[in-house]
Design an enzyme around this catalytic site. Structure first.
Site, PDB file in Angstrom:
ATOM      1  N   LEU A   1      60.210 117.461  19.411  1.00  0.00           N
ATOM      2  CA  LEU A   1      60.504 117.911  20.775  1.00  0.00           C
ATOM      3  C   LEU A   1      59.321 117.696  21.717  1.00  0.00           C
ATOM      4  O   LEU A   1      59.463 117.808  22.930  1.00  0.00           O
ATOM      5  CB  LEU A   1      60.891 119.395  20.772  1.00  0.00           C
ATOM      6  CG  LEU A   1      62.111 119.774  19.927  1.00  0.00           C
ATOM      7  CD1 LEU A   1      62.340 121.285  19.990  1.00  0.00           C
ATOM      8  CD2 LEU A   1      63.356 119.030  20.391  1.00  0.00           C
TER       9      LEU A   1
ATOM     10  N   LYS B   1      29.528  86.941  73.120  1.00  0.00           N
ATOM     11  CA  LYS B   1      29.749  87.977  72.106  1.00  0.00           C
ATOM     12  C   LYS B   1      29.284  87.511  70.731  1.00  0.00           C
ATOM     13  O   LYS B   1      28.637  88.267  69.993  1.00  0.00           O
ATOM     14  CB  LYS B   1      31.230  88.356  72.067  1.00  0.00           C
ATOM     15  CG  LYS B   1      31.719  89.024  73.339  1.00  0.00           C
ATOM     16  CD  LYS B   1      33.235  89.113  73.384  1.00  0.00           C
ATOM     17  CE  LYS B   1      33.728  89.689  74.718  1.00  0.00           C
ATOM     18  NZ  LYS B   1      35.203  89.666  74.835  1.00  0.00           N
TER      19      LYS B   1
ATOM     20  N   GLY C   1      24.459  92.973  85.396  1.00  0.00           N
ATOM     21  CA  GLY C   1      24.576  94.427  85.476  1.00  0.00           C
ATOM     22  C   GLY C   1      25.449  94.976  84.361  1.00  0.00           C
ATOM     23  O   GLY C   1      24.988  95.238  83.247  1.00  0.00           O
ATOM     24  N   VAL C   2      26.742  95.109  84.662  1.00  0.00           N
ATOM     25  CA  VAL C   2      27.677  95.693  83.700  1.00  0.00           C
ATOM     26  C   VAL C   2      27.987  94.729  82.559  1.00  0.00           C
ATOM     27  O   VAL C   2      28.191  95.146  81.413  1.00  0.00           O
ATOM     28  CB  VAL C   2      28.977  96.115  84.425  1.00  0.00           C
ATOM     29  CG1 VAL C   2      30.045  96.555  83.436  1.00  0.00           C
ATOM     30  CG2 VAL C   2      28.677  97.243  85.414  1.00  0.00           C
TER      31      VAL C   2
ATOM     32  N   GLN D   1      41.074  88.522  72.664  1.00  0.00           N
ATOM     33  CA  GLN D   1      40.567  88.106  73.971  1.00  0.00           C
ATOM     34  C   GLN D   1      41.710  88.005  74.984  1.00  0.00           C
ATOM     35  O   GLN D   1      42.723  87.369  74.730  1.00  0.00           O
ATOM     36  CB  GLN D   1      39.870  86.741  73.855  1.00  0.00           C
ATOM     37  CG  GLN D   1      39.192  86.279  75.124  1.00  0.00           C
ATOM     38  CD  GLN D   1      38.006  87.142  75.516  1.00  0.00           C
ATOM     39  OE1 GLN D   1      37.242  87.589  74.663  1.00  0.00           O
ATOM     40  NE2 GLN D   1      37.861  87.397  76.794  1.00  0.00           N
TER      41      GLN D   1
ATOM     42  N   ASP E   1      37.385  97.298  71.028  1.00  0.00           N
ATOM     43  CA  ASP E   1      37.556  97.192  72.480  1.00  0.00           C
ATOM     44  C   ASP E   1      37.996  98.522  73.087  1.00  0.00           C
ATOM     45  O   ASP E   1      37.925  98.708  74.303  1.00  0.00           O
ATOM     46  CB  ASP E   1      38.597  96.112  72.816  1.00  0.00           C
ATOM     47  CG  ASP E   1      37.943  94.826  73.289  1.00  0.00           C
ATOM     48  OD1 ASP E   1      36.793  94.891  73.727  1.00  0.00           O
ATOM     49  OD2 ASP E   1      38.595  93.771  73.224  1.00  0.00           O
TER      50      ASP E   1
ATOM     51  N   PRO F   1      25.664  88.542  88.480  1.00  0.00           N
ATOM     52  CA  PRO F   1      25.739  89.019  87.084  1.00  0.00           C
ATOM     53  C   PRO F   1      24.478  89.768  86.681  1.00  0.00           C
ATOM     54  O   PRO F   1      23.557  89.889  87.476  1.00  0.00           O
ATOM     55  CB  PRO F   1      25.877  87.709  86.296  1.00  0.00           C
ATOM     56  CG  PRO F   1      25.144  86.706  87.137  1.00  0.00           C
ATOM     57  CD  PRO F   1      25.384  87.088  88.577  1.00  0.00           C
TER      58      PRO F   1
END
Length: 937
Positions: free
Chosen positions: A384, A57, A276-277, A101, A126, A274
């Site tokens: 006043l 990240k 992909g998403v 995290q 997130d 790994p």
């Protein structure tokens, strides 16, 4: 022949997204100078799998241009500690996105949902906060943040597969809040028919077999087999699991929740694991962070408010002010703050109806255009008052509710002296008030109490320093001022500044010579030159002269001095004129409290007190946000004595307000007493300190006041109003117009347009009001408008609002009447002749000596703050109208060096009012049943 099992690469799509984000960040930085999207990742513990994700990240953020920080907390972190840290980051305006995290690797029990909900929704990149999840659940896919993994899945499906989501059958295996549930919601709101499967689902293979789109996120390696899958389905595998593999150096490899080798034969598109998403999750996280920064920047730059106005319920006859105030239900102050573009980091609430606004907002608003700057002042008033505060609030309500323009009123904080004396509160009146009225008039956020504490601390230090210098030798005095700590002496920072001032360039306390020790340690204050007095926020005439040091312990060190009311303290004037923290600290240190016997000015810095004063004033520097009866915003900040000091609210409040309202908005700021005092000081002192220039002046007048200036009988607070003021008399109005005419002329001398607000009383005749309007327009006023905002709120000031808006569009020829470089005597004479109408000035011998001293001390170029009566244009309260041919006597000249002005005393000026025979306290009480304060007016 149809092809199956095409690789749905997240790496490729994510690369394109990140490239686009890089361009967006570059544009954002160019458009909003100094703004960089900020992402903070908070990690509890040191799990290596978490570290891998975090490194990915941070690397992605750095490539895009996002400022990413990683906060690592020990595994001993408690829930309370984590929440405190989160709250601090929530309030950091440089942070636009926050990630906590997961999992939280702590030895202590921490509620993960509580933590994700503690991240404010606007920074929850997130998408795990319940509010953001709730928005997704009801189909709001725009205003909040979408969870990163499901959103990445949708982006893959839409950008690569070509499948029509609308009408397709989607199956989601897993119902976690991170993947399964939000993925199902996204598919649903893209018009797919969605089935959610989980551990309790029966005949799972049969359900999966009907899926056109299959999303899997259960954390079980290779659970979904190829023979479950419908031929040609799109398969999105969100799982990532480590399984043993002896062929790998690491002894393991990563697989998804779908058996890839068998599934790729049946699917049309399938994501690898790994690659992909995973990359898409990171890309969506970066996208959310950039969106958060864009929203923050837009909010900061936008001047379009979404202000909700509060309706008035008008009554006749007009009820008491307190009853009107209580009949209105104010907005929660955080709601108002949100409406006018403030964020959580800008606001510190003090209950539900008032809040401090942090001056650091000016750093982020620095490039925003300024709104129209309007001074509200008055003619020479009766005892006043003529409704200047009421007009300020009524006009503010009208500009907002009727013209639908952004508007802020900036007013002074009232002293408790008048509140408990005879004048009453200063929140406005009738249907033009600041609410809650009780809180406005009593304590507020404690600023005046802070000034009282700081002022009296400095007074105590003056007495103590003189006492210790008189009772100790040079050596003993120095030893106590610079004591040994574990055998070593060290100068404090403020002592180093004194050494520098004395020209002593040494840092070792033991290296000073005897002469240097004497010069450093002995201020040698001349008691007859002390100008610093003690203060309190109560009218107490018996403190106008006191004797201190009467105790036997003070060894005969007696001295005559006095108390002033707190708003007369120079610290109040400094607060009103400061432009920020550094300037405030500097001004406090520069305050001159006395002279030495050698004629050297003694400052708060010399006494070592200015740092402590700053600490006592650290919260008071922030203006207080409140609201009017109709829900428009008000800044209440500072309240310097208008006779002695400059009588205007703070520069800081004006600066913030002018930037918040934007170019088409208005800021109304009230100047104390008549225009000859408050407005003249506003221009010559406040405008010079702020660098701001007013656009138009609103001059408040009443038929009653003009009749007084025309020769009407004396008006005494507490006594019935004489009949002359209750019956039509245009001749009396015409004679008294000389005062209003002089004020109009004065305003025009400064190159400003003037709109006369004729504050209508029920006893005024239409003939008198129309006659007065004509006189104003014939004698230089841009317009003259009859106002009834006291009785009808914004409705009664709508015409005034329109006139002010038109006047503010006229060209400005703003100018000062004197240059700072002119001599002190010349500047006094210009004000006396040009503003007051005097023929000449007469400076007393004592004042001449003071003037020469100030010139020698380098204070000649200070602006002048005349201290004179507010009841006449002259020095004599009995001289009404527009007197001429008089000689203005200057009996004394004093210096407010921290505030940055000299103030000549014209006649005798009381800085400590007294209570009348029947003060307002007779009527003020607390209702023990309701808890309401009674008797305020």
């Amino acid at each position: 022949m149809e092809q199956y099992g095409q690789m749905l690469s997240g790496t490729e799509v994510a690369k394109n997204i990140r490239a686009a984000l890089t361009d967006q960040v570059k544009q954002l930085k160019e458009q909003y100078s100094g703004l960089t999207p900020g992402l903070t990742i908070i990690q509890v513990g040191a799990r290596e799998d978490s570290n891998v994700y975090i490194r990915m990240k941070i690397k992605a953020a750095e490539e895009i241009g996002i400022n990413a920080t990683h906060t690592v907390l020990p595994s001993s972190t408690t829930q309370a500690e984590l929440l405190r840290i989160l709250n601090k980051i929530n309030l950091d305006p440089s942070v636009h996105g926050i990630i906590v995290q997961m999992p939280l690797d702590s030895v202590n029990r921490i509620d993960a949902t509580l933590i994700t909900d503690a991240v404010i929704p606007s920074k929850d990149v997130d998408g795990l906060n319940t509010i953001n999840q709730g928005k997704l659940a009801v189909g709001d896919l725009v205003s909040g943040f979408l969870p990163c993994t499901p959103n990445g899945c949708m982006e893959l499906i839409k950008s690569r597969t070509g499948i029509k989501i609308e009408g397709s059958h989607a199956v989601v295996i897993g119902r976690s809040k991170i993947v399964g549930t939000p993925a199902a919601e996204l598919l649903k709101w893209h018009n797919a028919t969605v089935t959610i499967c989980h551990s309790k689902t029966k005949n799972l293979p049969e359900v999966v077999a009907g899926a056109d789109i299959l999303v899997v996120g259960v954390g079980q390696p290779n659970m979904v087999k190829g023979d479950w899958i419908k031929q040609g389905a799109v398969v999105i595998d969100c799982g990532i699991n480590s399984i043993p593999d002896p062929t790998k150096v690491s002894g393991s490899r990563l697989v998804g929740d779908v058996d890839f080798e068998t599934a790729k034969i049946k699917s049309s598109w399938i994501t690898p694991v790994p690659g992909g998403v995973g990359p898409m999750t990171v890309a969506m996280l970066m996208k959310n962070t950039v969106i958060a920064a864009q929203k923050a920047a837009f909010k900061l730059s936008s001047t379009k408010w979404n202000l909700s106005y509060l309706p008035l319920k008008l009554s006749e006859p007009v009820p008491r002010d307190i009853d009107i105030a209580r009949s209105q239900t104010p907005k929660n102050i955080m709601e108002l703050a949100e409406e006018i573009g403030l964020s959580l980091s800008d606001v510190e609430p003090y209950g539900a109806t008032k809040a401090k606004v942090n001056i650091k907002i000016l750093e982020r608003l620095v490039e925003k255009p300024l709104g129209k700057y309007v001074i509200v002042c008055g003619i020479t008033p009766t005892p006043l008052g003529e409704g200047k505060s009421t007009t300020t609030i009524g006009l503010s309500q009208a500009i907002g509710a009727h013209l639908k323009k952004n508007v802020f009123a900036c007013v002074r904080q009232p002293s408790q002296g008048p509140t408990f004396g005879i004048k009453g509160g200063a929140a406005g009146g009738g249907y033009s008030q600041v609410i809650p009225m009780e809180e406005f008039n009593l304590h507020l956020t404690g600023d005046i109490h802070a000034i009282t504490a700081a002022n009296n601390l400095l007074a105590a230090q003056i007495e103590a320093r003189m006492f210790h210098e008189a009772t100790q030798s040079d050596k003993a005095l120095y030893a106590r001022l610079v004591p040994k700590d574990k055998g070593t002496r060290k100068f404090s920072a403020i002592q180093v500044r004194r050494l520098t001032k004395l020209g002593i360039n040494k840092t070792d306390p033991d290296s000073l010579t005897e002469d240097e020790i004497r010069n450093f340690a002995r201020l040698d204050i001349d008691p007859t030159t002390i100008t610093w007095q003690r203060v309190m926020d109560t009218n107490d005439r018996f403190l106008r002269k006191i004797r201190v040091g009467l105790s036997d312990t003070e060894k005969g060190h007696e001295r005559d001095c006095q108390f002033d009311i707190s708003v007369a303290s120079e610290i109040m004037a400094v607060l009103a004129l400061t432009t920020g923290y550094a300037d405030f600290r500097s001004r406090l240190g520069q305050m001159v409290v006395a002279s030495s016997k050698q004629g050297v000015p003694i400052t708060a810095d010399d006494l070592g007190a200015s740092g402590a004063l700053m600490v006592l004033m650290k919260d008071a520097i922030h203006p207080t946000l409140m609201q009017t009866l109709e829900g428009t915003p008000v800044f209440v900040h500072a309240g310097p004595f208008a006779n002695i000091a400059h009588g205007n609210s703070s520069i800081i409040a004006d600066q913030i307000a002018l930037r918040l309202v934007g170019r088409e908005g208005f800021v109304l700021t009230e100047a104390g007493f008549g225009a000859d005092i408050g407005m003249e000081k506003f221009i010559h002192i406040k405008c010079r300190a702020s660098g701001l220039k007013p656009d138009v002046v609103v001059l408040v007048a009443t038929v009653r006041a003009l009749k007084m200036h025309g020769g009407g009988p004396q008006v005494v607070p507490g006594n019935p109003i004489p009949a002359a003021y209750l019956e039509p008399n245009c001749a009396l109005v015409e004679t008294g117009f000389s005062n209003l005419k002089k004020h109009i002329e004065n305003i025009r001398k400064f190159g400003l347009q003037v709109v006369v607000a004729i504050n209508r009383f029920t006893t005024d005749s239409d003939e008198e009001l129309g006659f007065l309007q004509r006189l104003c327009k014939e004698n230089g006023a841009f317009d003259a408008v009859i106002c009834s905002h006291w009785a009808t709120g914004s409705q009664g000031a709508s015409a005034l609002a329109e006139a002010v808006a038109k006047a503010a569009e006229q060209p400005s020829n703003f100018r000062y009447l004197y240059n700072l470089e002119q001599s002190i005597e010349e500047k006094i004479e210009i004000i006396a002749k040009e503003v007051y109408g005097a023929e000449k000035i007469e400076i007393a011998p004592a004042a001449k000596v003071q003037i020469e001293r100030y010139k020698l001390q380098g204070f000649n170029d200070f602006p002048i703050c005349m201290a004179k009566t507010h009841l006449s244009l002259s020095h004599d309260p009995s001289l009404k109208g527009a007197p001429t041919g008089f000689t203005l006597p200057i009996r004394e000249v004093r210096a407010s060096v921290g505030a940055g002005f000299l103030y000549p005393l014209v006649g005798t000026m009381s800085t400590m009012p007294g209570l009348p025979t029947r003060p307002a306290i007779f009527d003020i009480d607390l209702n023990l049943e309701t808890g309401n304060i009674e008797g305020l007016f």
